[in-house]
Design an enzyme around this catalytic site. Structure first.
Site, PDB file in Angstrom:
ATOM      1  CE1 TYR A 173      -3.023  -3.362  -1.864  1.00  0.00           C
ATOM      2  CE2 TYR A 173      -0.860  -2.612  -3.185  1.00  0.00           C
ATOM      3  CZ  TYR A 173      -1.875  -2.504  -2.317  1.00  0.00           C
ATOM      4  OH  TYR A 173      -1.801  -1.198  -1.592  1.00  0.00           O
ATOM      5  CB  THR A 216      -2.995  -5.022   1.291  1.00  0.00           C
ATOM      6  OG1 THR A 216      -1.652  -4.972   1.950  1.00  0.00           O
ATOM      7  CG2 THR A 216      -3.763  -3.861   1.455  1.00  0.00           C
TER       8      THR A 216
HETATM    9  C1  FNR Z   1       0.544   3.355   1.539  1.00  0.00           C
HETATM   10  N1  FNR Z   1      -0.115   1.850   2.077  1.00  0.00           N
HETATM   11  C2  FNR Z   1       0.048   0.793   1.347  1.00  0.00           C
HETATM   12  N2  FNR Z   1      -0.207  -0.387   2.155  1.00  0.00           N
HETATM   13  C3  FNR Z   1      -0.108  -1.448   1.165  1.00  0.00           C
HETATM   14  O1  FNR Z   1      -0.641  -2.681   1.746  1.00  0.00           O
HETATM   15  N3  FNR Z   1       0.306  -1.555   0.062  1.00  0.00           N
HETATM   16  C4  FNR Z   1       0.846  -0.494  -0.450  1.00  0.00           C
HETATM   17  O2  FNR Z   1       1.639  -0.595  -1.546  1.00  0.00           O
HETATM   18  C5  FNR Z   1       0.847   0.691  -0.053  1.00  0.00           C
HETATM   19  N4  FNR Z   1       1.019   1.809  -0.492  1.00  0.00           N
HETATM   20  C6  FNR Z   1       1.121   3.232   0.131  1.00  0.00           C
HETATM   21  C7  FNR Z   1       1.569   4.296  -0.355  1.00  0.00           C
HETATM   22  C8  FNR Z   1       1.723   5.413   0.430  1.00  0.00           C
HETATM   23  C9  FNR Z   1       2.029   6.500  -0.368  1.00  0.00           C
HETATM   24  C10 FNR Z   1       1.093   5.688   1.677  1.00  0.00           C
HETATM   25  C11 FNR Z   1       1.046   6.646   2.380  1.00  0.00           C
HETATM   26  C12 FNR Z   1       0.635   4.279   2.232  1.00  0.00           C
HETATM   27  C13 FNR Z   1      -0.551   2.026   3.308  1.00  0.00           C
HETATM   28  C14 FNR Z   1       0.410   1.894   4.470  1.00  0.00           C
HETATM   29  O3  FNR Z   1       1.104   0.503   4.372  1.00  0.00           O
HETATM   30  C15 FNR Z   1       0.080   2.128   5.735  1.00  0.00           C
HETATM   31  O4  FNR Z   1      -1.208   1.305   5.807  1.00  0.00           O
HETATM   32  C16 FNR Z   1      -0.204   3.745   6.195  1.00  0.00           C
HETATM   33  O5  FNR Z   1       0.690   4.555   5.488  1.00  0.00           O
HETATM   34  C17 FNR Z   1      -0.010   3.755   7.721  1.00  0.00           C
HETATM   35  O6  FNR Z   1      -0.516   5.191   7.888  1.00  0.00           O
HETATM   36  P1  FNR Z   1       0.552   6.354   8.194  1.00  0.00           P
HETATM   37  O7  FNR Z   1       1.777   5.817   9.096  1.00  0.00           O
HETATM   38  O8  FNR Z   1       1.030   6.852   6.869  1.00  0.00           O
HETATM   39  O9  FNR Z   1      -0.123   7.246   8.811  1.00  0.00           O
END
Ligand code: FNR
Length: 365
Positions: free
Chosen positions: A133, A159
Site C-alpha cells: 500500500y 494495490t
Molecule cells: C485481503 N486482500 C488484500 N489485498 C491486498 O492487496 N492487501 C491486503 O492486505 C489484503 N488483505 C486482505 C485481508 C483479507 C482478510 C482478505 C479476505 C483479503 C485481498 C486479497 O489479496 C485478494 O484480492 C482476495 O482475497 C481474493 O479473493 P478470495 O480468494 O478471498 O475470494
C-alpha cells in the site's frame, strides 16, 4: 471441530466458521456493503461451462509454469491478506512454508502480522512478492521496498483499489475491527505505528475493547491520492518488477501497461472494497484482450475449485491467486492446512485438465 478430513475448499471454511472467534471469522469472510461482489465472484465461476474434448489421449498433465520469469510448480499462488496470525499463531510464516513446499508463489501483505524478513527466513528458496500500500510518506514507502529488495522478494505488487477502506458491515457491527494488543504490523515503520496507536480514534476504540484499530492505522498512513504517475515513481525507486493489483477495466489495464507495469492482477479485493463491481472472472477476457500479451495477467477472487482455476487459465490468466481459502487452511491446521488446500486445488485442476482434454501443459497457453 469434529470435522472429518476436508474434501473440498468449502470444508475448510466451515471449519473456520465453527472454530475461529466470530469477529475474526467475520473479518476474514466479510466484504463491503451487501457483499454483492463477494457472491458474484463465486457465482460467475459457477455459470461458466467447460466444453470438453474427448479421446485426446491425455493421461497426465504438467502444471508447472513461470511467473515473471520465475519457475513455479503450479499456477495457483497465495494472494496477500492482512494479519494472518488472527487465523493461526504461526500466521504468514506457516503460509510461506506451505507455498514454498508446494513450489508456488506467495504475495506477502505489507500489513501482514509477520515481518517480510521473518517470512524470507522461513521460505528462502520460494518465489515471494511483496504487496504494497503506497503510504503518504515516500520515505516510509521507499524503506519497505528496499527491505523487500534486500530479502530477495521478486516483485512489488501495488494495490490500487484500497485508498480508503470499503464499508464492511460485519466489522462495523463488531465495533470496528480491533487487532489484539500484541499483534503488530511489522512491515510499516514502528514509530508511525505508535503515532497511529496514540491518535484519538485509537484511544476511543481502546475504551470499547482494547487493541489496535486497524482501520485507524490505514486512515493515518495510506496515501489516498495515488495516480498512474505513482506507478512511474515506484518504477523509479526500484529495479524490481512492479505489478498493479485491483484493475477491473480494459482502459485501466491499457493505461497501466503504458505506465510500464510488469504485470496486472485482475482483482476486486475479494469484494471487500467497492461493492457491486463485476466478478473478476467476467472482466478477465476484456483485460487479457486489451493487454494483448504485453505483460502477464493474473486473477484472484472467488476461486474455490480446480475447475475455477481451469476456467481462469482458459480465459487467459497466467496464474491465479487464492485469498480466503489459504486463511481457512491456516485456521484448520496452520502450515499443514494451507498445504492441504493447495493439494486439493492442484488435484482438482489436474482432473479438470485431463478430462477436458484441452490443456496438457501451461507452456502452450
Ligand atoms: C485481503 N486482500 C488484500 N489485498 C491486498 O492487496 N492487501 C491486503 O492486505 C489484503 N488483505 C486482505 C485481508 C483479507 C482478510 C482478505 C479476505 C483479503 C485481498 C486479497 O489479496 C485478494 O484480492 C482476495 O482475497 C481474493 O479473493 P478470495 O480468494 O478471498 O475470494
Amino acid at each position: 471441530d469434529s470435522l472429518t478430513e476436508p474434501v473440498c475448499l468449502e470444508d475448510f471454511e466451515s471449519y473456520a466458521r465453527q472454530n475461529l472467534p466470530n469477529h475474526a471469522f467475520e473479518f476474514f469472510a466479510g466484504g463491503a456493503n451487501e457483499e454483492t461482489t463477494i457472491r458474484e465472484n463465486v457465482e460467475a465461476f459457477k455459470r461458466l461451462r467447460i466444453r470438453p474434448r474427448v479421446l485426446c489421449g491425455i493421461s497426465e498433465v504438467d502444471l508447472s509454469t513461470t511467473v515473471l520469469g520465475e519457475k513455479v510448480s503450479l499456477p495457483i499462488g497465495i494472494a496477500p491478506t492482512a494479519t494472518q496470525k488472527l487465523a493461526h499463531p504461526d500466521g504468514e510464516q506457516a503460509t510461506a512454508k506451505a507455498a514454498s513446499k508446494a513450489g508456488t508463489c506467495m504475495i506477502l501483505s505489507c500489513v501482514g502480522s509477520t515481518s517480510l524478513e521473518d517470512v524470507a527466513t522461513m521460505a528462502p528458496e520460494s518465489v515471494k512478492w511483496l504487496q504494497l500500500y503506497v503510504l503518504s510518506s515516500q520515505e516510509m514507502t521507499k524503506k519497505i521496498v528496499k527491505r523487500a529488495e534486500k530479502e530477495g522478494y521478486k516483485a512489488i505488487v501495488m494495490t490500487v483499489d484500497a485508498t480508503v477502506r470499503g464499508k464492511r458491515q460485519k466489522d462495523v457491527r463488531n465495533h470496528s475491527f480491533l487487532l489484539p494488543h500484541l499483534m503488530n504490523i511489522p512491515n510499516v515503520d514502528p514509530a508511525k505505528m505508535a503515532d497511529a496507536k496514540r491518535s484519538s480514534d485509537f484511544e476511543k476504540n481502546k475504551q470499547r475493547g482494547s487493541g489496535f484499530a486497524f482501520d485507524n492505522f490505514a486512515k493515518t498512513l495510506f496515501n489516498k491520492s495515488i495516480t498512474f504517475e505513482t506507478i512511474d515513481w515506484l518504477k523509479s525507486i526500484t529495479k524490481l518488477p512492479v505489478l498493479v493489483k485491483g484493475i477491473l477495466t480494459a482502459d485501466d489495464a491499457r493505461k497501466a501497461v503504458q505506465h510500464g507495469v510488469d504485470g496486472i492482477i485482475v482483482s476486486n479485493h475479494g469484494g471487500r472494497q467497492l461493492d457491486c463491481v463485476p466478478a473478476t472472472i467476467d472482466v478477465l477476457p476484456e483485460i487479457v484482450d486489451a493487454v494483448n500479451g504485453k505483460v502477464e495477467v493474473y486473477v484472484d477472487g472467488g476461486i474455490r475449485l480446480g475447475t475455477d482455476v481451469f476456467k481462469a487459465l482458459a480465459l487467459g490468466a497466467r496464474a491465479v491467486f487464492i485469498g480466503r481459502p489459504a486463511i481457512w487452511g491456516l485456521a484448520y491446521k496452520g502450515e499443514e492446512g494451507v498445504t492441504k488446500v493447495l493439494d486439493i486445488l492442484k488435484e482438482e485442476l489436474e482432473i479438470a485438465m485431463i478430462l477436458s482434454g484441452i490443456i496438457q501443459n501451461l507452456h502452450i497457453l
